[in-house]
Every structure is written in structure tokens, then in C-alpha cells.
Scaffold this motif. Sequence first.
Motif, PDB file in Angstrom:
ATOM      1  N   GLY A  97       0.814  -1.211   0.000  1.00  0.00           N
ATOM      2  CA  GLY A  97       0.000   0.000   0.000  1.00  0.00           C
ATOM      3  C   GLY A  97       0.846   1.258   0.000  1.00  0.00           C
ATOM      4  N   ALA A  98       2.001   1.205   0.654  1.00  0.00           N
ATOM      5  CA  ALA A  98       2.894   2.366   0.683  1.00  0.00           C
ATOM      6  C   ALA A  98       3.398   2.707  -0.716  1.00  0.00           C
ATOM      7  CB  ALA A  98       4.076   2.097   1.618  1.00  0.00           C
ATOM      8  N   VAL A  99       3.573   1.682  -1.556  1.00  0.00           N
ATOM      9  CA  VAL A  99       4.011   1.938  -2.938  1.00  0.00           C
ATOM     10  C   VAL A  99       2.919   2.679  -3.698  1.00  0.00           C
ATOM     11  CG1 VAL A  99       4.779   0.901  -5.100  1.00  0.00           C
ATOM     12  CG2 VAL A  99       5.494  -0.104  -2.913  1.00  0.00           C
ATOM     13  N   ALA A 100       1.668   2.270  -3.530  1.00  0.00           N
ATOM     14  CA  ALA A 100       0.565   2.944  -4.222  1.00  0.00           C
ATOM     15  C   ALA A 100       0.454   4.403  -3.780  1.00  0.00           C
ATOM     16  CB  ALA A 100      -0.743   2.204  -3.953  1.00  0.00           C
ATOM     17  N   ARG A 101       0.571   4.632  -2.478  1.00  0.00           N
ATOM     18  CA  ARG A 101       0.488   6.019  -1.988  1.00  0.00           C
ATOM     19  C   ARG A 101       1.634   6.855  -2.523  1.00  0.00           C
ATOM     20  NH1 ARG A 101      -0.937   3.033   2.552  1.00  0.00           N
ATOM     21  NH2 ARG A 101       1.155   3.237   3.470  1.00  0.00           N
ATOM     22  N   ALA A 102       2.834   6.290  -2.538  1.00  0.00           N
ATOM     23  CA  ALA A 102       3.996   7.028  -3.047  1.00  0.00           C
ATOM     24  C   ALA A 102       3.860   7.309  -4.537  1.00  0.00           C
ATOM     25  CB  ALA A 102       5.274   6.237  -2.765  1.00  0.00           C
ATOM     26  N   LEU A 103       3.326   6.333  -5.271  1.00  0.00           N
ATOM     27  CA  LEU A 103       3.185   6.496  -6.719  1.00  0.00           C
ATOM     28  C   LEU A 103       2.257   7.650  -7.065  1.00  0.00           C
ATOM     29  CD1 LEU A 103       4.121   5.256  -9.385  1.00  0.00           C
ATOM     30  CD2 LEU A 103       2.173   3.685  -9.269  1.00  0.00           C
ATOM     31  N   ARG A 104       1.296   7.920  -6.199  1.00  0.00           N
ATOM     32  CA  ARG A 104       0.376   9.037  -6.442  1.00  0.00           C
ATOM     33  C   ARG A 104       1.054  10.386  -6.204  1.00  0.00           C
ATOM     34  NH1 ARG A 104      -3.450   5.016  -4.458  1.00  0.00           N
ATOM     35  NH2 ARG A 104      -5.085   4.772  -6.057  1.00  0.00           N
ATOM     36  N   HIS A 105       2.192  10.361  -5.509  1.00  0.00           N
ATOM     37  CA  HIS A 105       2.927  11.601  -5.284  1.00  0.00           C
ATOM     38  C   HIS A 105       4.003  11.832  -6.341  1.00  0.00           C
ATOM     39  CE1 HIS A 105       1.161  11.183  -1.204  1.00  0.00           C
ATOM     40  NE2 HIS A 105       1.197  12.502  -1.231  1.00  0.00           N
ATOM     41  N   SER A 106       4.890  10.857  -6.513  1.00  0.00           N
ATOM     42  CA  SER A 106       5.951  11.020  -7.502  1.00  0.00           C
ATOM     43  C   SER A 106       6.617   9.680  -7.776  1.00  0.00           C
ATOM     44  CB  SER A 106       7.005  12.011  -7.003  1.00  0.00           C
ATOM     45  OG  SER A 106       7.795  11.420  -5.986  1.00  0.00           O
ATOM     46  N   PRO A 107       7.117   9.467  -9.010  1.00  0.00           N
ATOM     47  CA  PRO A 107       7.836   8.233  -9.321  1.00  0.00           C
ATOM     48  C   PRO A 107       9.059   8.024  -8.432  1.00  0.00           C
ATOM     49  CG  PRO A 107       7.230   9.374 -11.340  1.00  0.00           C
ATOM     50  CD  PRO A 107       6.923  10.313 -10.207  1.00  0.00           C
ATOM     51  N   ALA A 108       9.769   9.102  -8.107  1.00  0.00           N
ATOM     52  CA  ALA A 108      10.973   8.973  -7.283  1.00  0.00           C
ATOM     53  C   ALA A 108      10.623   8.414  -5.907  1.00  0.00           C
ATOM     54  CB  ALA A 108      11.660  10.333  -7.151  1.00  0.00           C
ATOM     55  N   GLU A 109       9.554   8.921  -5.323  1.00  0.00           N
ATOM     56  CA  GLU A 109       9.121   8.427  -4.012  1.00  0.00           C
ATOM     57  C   GLU A 109       8.670   6.970  -4.113  1.00  0.00           C
ATOM     58  OE1 GLU A 109       5.787   9.609  -0.611  1.00  0.00           O
ATOM     59  OE2 GLU A 109       6.413  11.105  -2.109  1.00  0.00           O
ATOM     60  N   ALA A 110       7.995   6.638  -5.215  1.00  0.00           N
ATOM     61  CA  ALA A 110       7.530   5.269  -5.409  1.00  0.00           C
ATOM     62  C   ALA A 110       8.699   4.303  -5.612  1.00  0.00           C
ATOM     63  CB  ALA A 110       6.585   5.212  -6.612  1.00  0.00           C
ATOM     64  N   ARG A 111       9.753   4.766  -6.298  1.00  0.00           N
ATOM     65  CA  ARG A 111      10.930   3.903  -6.474  1.00  0.00           C
ATOM     66  C   ARG A 111      11.541   3.561  -5.124  1.00  0.00           C
ATOM     67  NH1 ARG A 111      12.420   8.002 -10.306  1.00  0.00           N
ATOM     68  NH2 ARG A 111      11.527   7.475 -12.337  1.00  0.00           N
ATOM     69  N   ARG A 112      11.606   4.535  -4.224  1.00  0.00           N
ATOM     70  CA  ARG A 112      12.154   4.269  -2.892  1.00  0.00           C
ATOM     71  C   ARG A 112      11.277   3.282  -2.134  1.00  0.00           C
ATOM     72  NH1 ARG A 112      13.355   9.870  -3.308  1.00  0.00           N
ATOM     73  NH2 ARG A 112      11.407  10.440  -2.249  1.00  0.00           N
ATOM     74  N   ALA A 113       9.966   3.404  -2.288  1.00  0.00           N
ATOM     75  CA  ALA A 113       9.052   2.505  -1.578  1.00  0.00           C
ATOM     76  C   ALA A 113       9.126   1.086  -2.122  1.00  0.00           C
ATOM     77  CB  ALA A 113       7.619   3.045  -1.674  1.00  0.00           C
ATOM     78  N   VAL A 114       9.163   0.942  -3.442  1.00  0.00           N
ATOM     79  CA  VAL A 114       9.172  -0.400  -4.015  1.00  0.00           C
ATOM     80  C   VAL A 114      10.527  -1.078  -3.812  1.00  0.00           C
ATOM     81  CG1 VAL A 114       9.963   0.049  -6.394  1.00  0.00           C
ATOM     82  CG2 VAL A 114       8.231  -1.705  -5.971  1.00  0.00           C
ATOM     83  N   ALA A 115      11.590  -0.288  -3.670  1.00  0.00           N
ATOM     84  CA  ALA A 115      12.919  -0.870  -3.424  1.00  0.00           C
ATOM     85  C   ALA A 115      12.974  -1.634  -2.110  1.00  0.00           C
ATOM     86  CB  ALA A 115      13.975   0.229  -3.437  1.00  0.00           C
ATOM     87  N   LEU A 116      12.044  -1.342  -1.204  1.00  0.00           N
ATOM     88  CA  LEU A 116      12.009  -2.030   0.084  1.00  0.00           C
ATOM     89  C   LEU A 116      11.443  -3.445  -0.022  1.00  0.00           C
ATOM     90  CD1 LEU A 116      10.682   0.891   2.342  1.00  0.00           C
ATOM     91  CD2 LEU A 116      13.058   0.099   2.101  1.00  0.00           C
ATOM     92  N   ILE A 117      10.754  -3.752  -1.129  1.00  0.00           N
ATOM     93  CA  ILE A 117      10.095  -5.055  -1.216  1.00  0.00           C
ATOM     94  C   ILE A 117      10.517  -5.878  -2.424  1.00  0.00           C
ATOM     95  CG2 ILE A 117       8.068  -4.317   0.100  1.00  0.00           C
ATOM     96  CD1 ILE A 117       6.564  -4.000  -2.536  1.00  0.00           C
ATOM     97  N   VAL A 118      11.401  -5.358  -3.284  1.00  0.00           N
ATOM     98  CA  VAL A 118      11.880  -6.145  -4.421  1.00  0.00           C
ATOM     99  C   VAL A 118      13.401  -6.104  -4.461  1.00  0.00           C
ATOM    100  CG1 VAL A 118       9.792  -5.725  -5.772  1.00  0.00           C
ATOM    101  CG2 VAL A 118      11.757  -4.212  -6.062  1.00  0.00           C
ATOM    102  N   SER A 119      14.003  -7.084  -5.136  1.00  0.00           N
ATOM    103  CA  SER A 119      15.469  -7.159  -5.207  1.00  0.00           C
ATOM    104  C   SER A 119      16.011  -6.654  -6.529  1.00  0.00           C
ATOM    105  CB  SER A 119      15.922  -8.610  -4.988  1.00  0.00           C
ATOM    106  OG  SER A 119      15.354  -9.461  -5.969  1.00  0.00           O
TER     107      SER A 119
END
Length: 300
Positions: A97-119
Motif C-alpha cells: 500500500g505504501a508503494v501505491a500512496r507514493a506512486l500518487r505523489h511522484s515516481p521517485a518516491e515510489a521507487r524508494r518505496a518499491v525498493a524495500l520489497i523487491v530485489s
Amino acid sequence: MILPVALLLDAIFGEPDWLWSRLPHPAVLMGRAVGLCDRHLNRGEARRARGILALALLIALALAVAALLAALPLGPLPEMLAAAILLAQRSLVDHVGAVARALRHSPAEARRAVALIVSRDTSSMDGPAITRSAIESASENLSDGVIAPAFWFALAGLPGLLVYKIVNTADSMIGYRTPRHEAFGWAAARCDDLLNLAPARLTALLIAATSGQLHRLGEIRRDAARHKSPNAGWPEAAMARALGIALAGPRSYDGRMQPFPFVNPEGNRSPGAADIDAAIGLMWRAWAAFLILATVVAVV
């Protein structure tokens, strides 16, 4: 009724920061045990045999801990709490869910969020790639982090759960085809594949059943065969069909683009935050179906 209560406790409380900021999480302790084996046994000749020995030691450790907890004069409470702690539905939903919320703000923020759950590499991901990564992680970890440990608890009690978790942890740390780990991690990777064989397919069935996609099981099976993993493709294929999107596909690891095929290739290849929200909804529906199934089995 231990498993249904554990599922509910995990869903309600997740992993409270006030507790795990003060104490090491059991998954962290398992990781330390795997790391210890890696440092002291992954050397010299006969790396595959040493990896088999390491896996045997880790499984023995898991069984010893299970026996110790069972010996405590507290009835079913230790097993219930251990199961709740080692299930990860709420934690998984929060991270995705944090990735979805970040994606609505900016791709850069979403990249940081998704980096926490993928390798995989995330630095150059666009919105659809971020979305696919988050949904793939949600699908695979619904199986690995929720359905599989609950399945093995239902089948073999706390020993089954702890053995599954330590094998899965070992696979995530040493089960890679790298020069250092290809031989040493072989046993962990093959054992993890075996333990996830039934749960991955059960997860796909739960997703399909709760999304009205049971009539597409043949297509899900076909798509799963396109995936690089013998197990992860099943929940990902079911999720892709349920959402009408394409998952997997090319992605970068360690700076090298890997030409993996798409799962459900005819699906939408430009998903967004709303699709992550929909995936979370499907995760909860699959979880609820499993909870009902576990409760019926416990009552019977």
C-alpha cells in the motif's frame, strides 16, 4: 482454532514497531543463523555437500525451537503467538500500500518505496514498472509469507511452520545462482521449491476463486509456466488474470536487463496505483477465503 486466531492476530496487529524496535524479530534471528552458516560453512571444497549440511543444521534448529516452545507450560499460547508473528499479511499489505500512496505523489518516491520489497534494480523504473513490481511482490509474498506458512502450520503444527520459515529464509539469502552461492545454496533453493509447490498453487486457486476467475485456471496454468520460478508464477498469473494486467516481463538485476517473458502478455502493460489498490483487495479476499477454510478444518 490456533491457526484461525493466529491469522486474525496478524491481520489486526501486524508487526508493531514498539515491540520489534526493542527485540529482534524471529525472522531476523533466522537470518542470523543462515548468515552464520554461510560464513563458516561456505568455503573450501564440496560446497554443495556443505550446503546440505547447513540446511540440515537449520532445520534441526527450527525443530529444537518448536520442541522448546511446546514444552512451555502455557498451553497453546506459545504456538498461537509464534504463528501470528511469523505470518505476514498485515505487514505485506502495509508495504504494498505504501508503494501505491507514493506512486500518487511522484515516481521517485515510489521507487524508494518499491525498493524495500523487491530485489531488482529500481532506479530507472517508470510508473508501470513500479506498479508491476509491487503487484508481483504482493502476489508472490501472499504465497510465501501468508498461505505457505499457514499451510505448513495446518499440516504439521509449529514444527512445520518453523521449518518452512527457516528454509524460506535460507533460500532468500543463499538460494541464488551466483559464483558464491550456486553450489552452497542449491539445497536451500530446491527444498524451498518443494515446500512451496502446493501452497503456491493453493494461493493461485484462492485468488482465482475470489475474483471469479476459476474458469480461467487453464490460462493461469499456461501463464505460470512462462515464469522463471516454478512456484511464483502461479499466484502472479492468477493475480494478472484477475486484474487484467500483464506482469513479470523484462527487468534489470545488478545493472543487467533480463528478458523475462510477460505473464498474461495480452493484459494491460501500463497499470497504475489503482491496480495496486485492487491487488490489495484481492489479497484480503484470498486471505479471508483461507481463514474460512482454516476455521472449517479446525472445527471439523
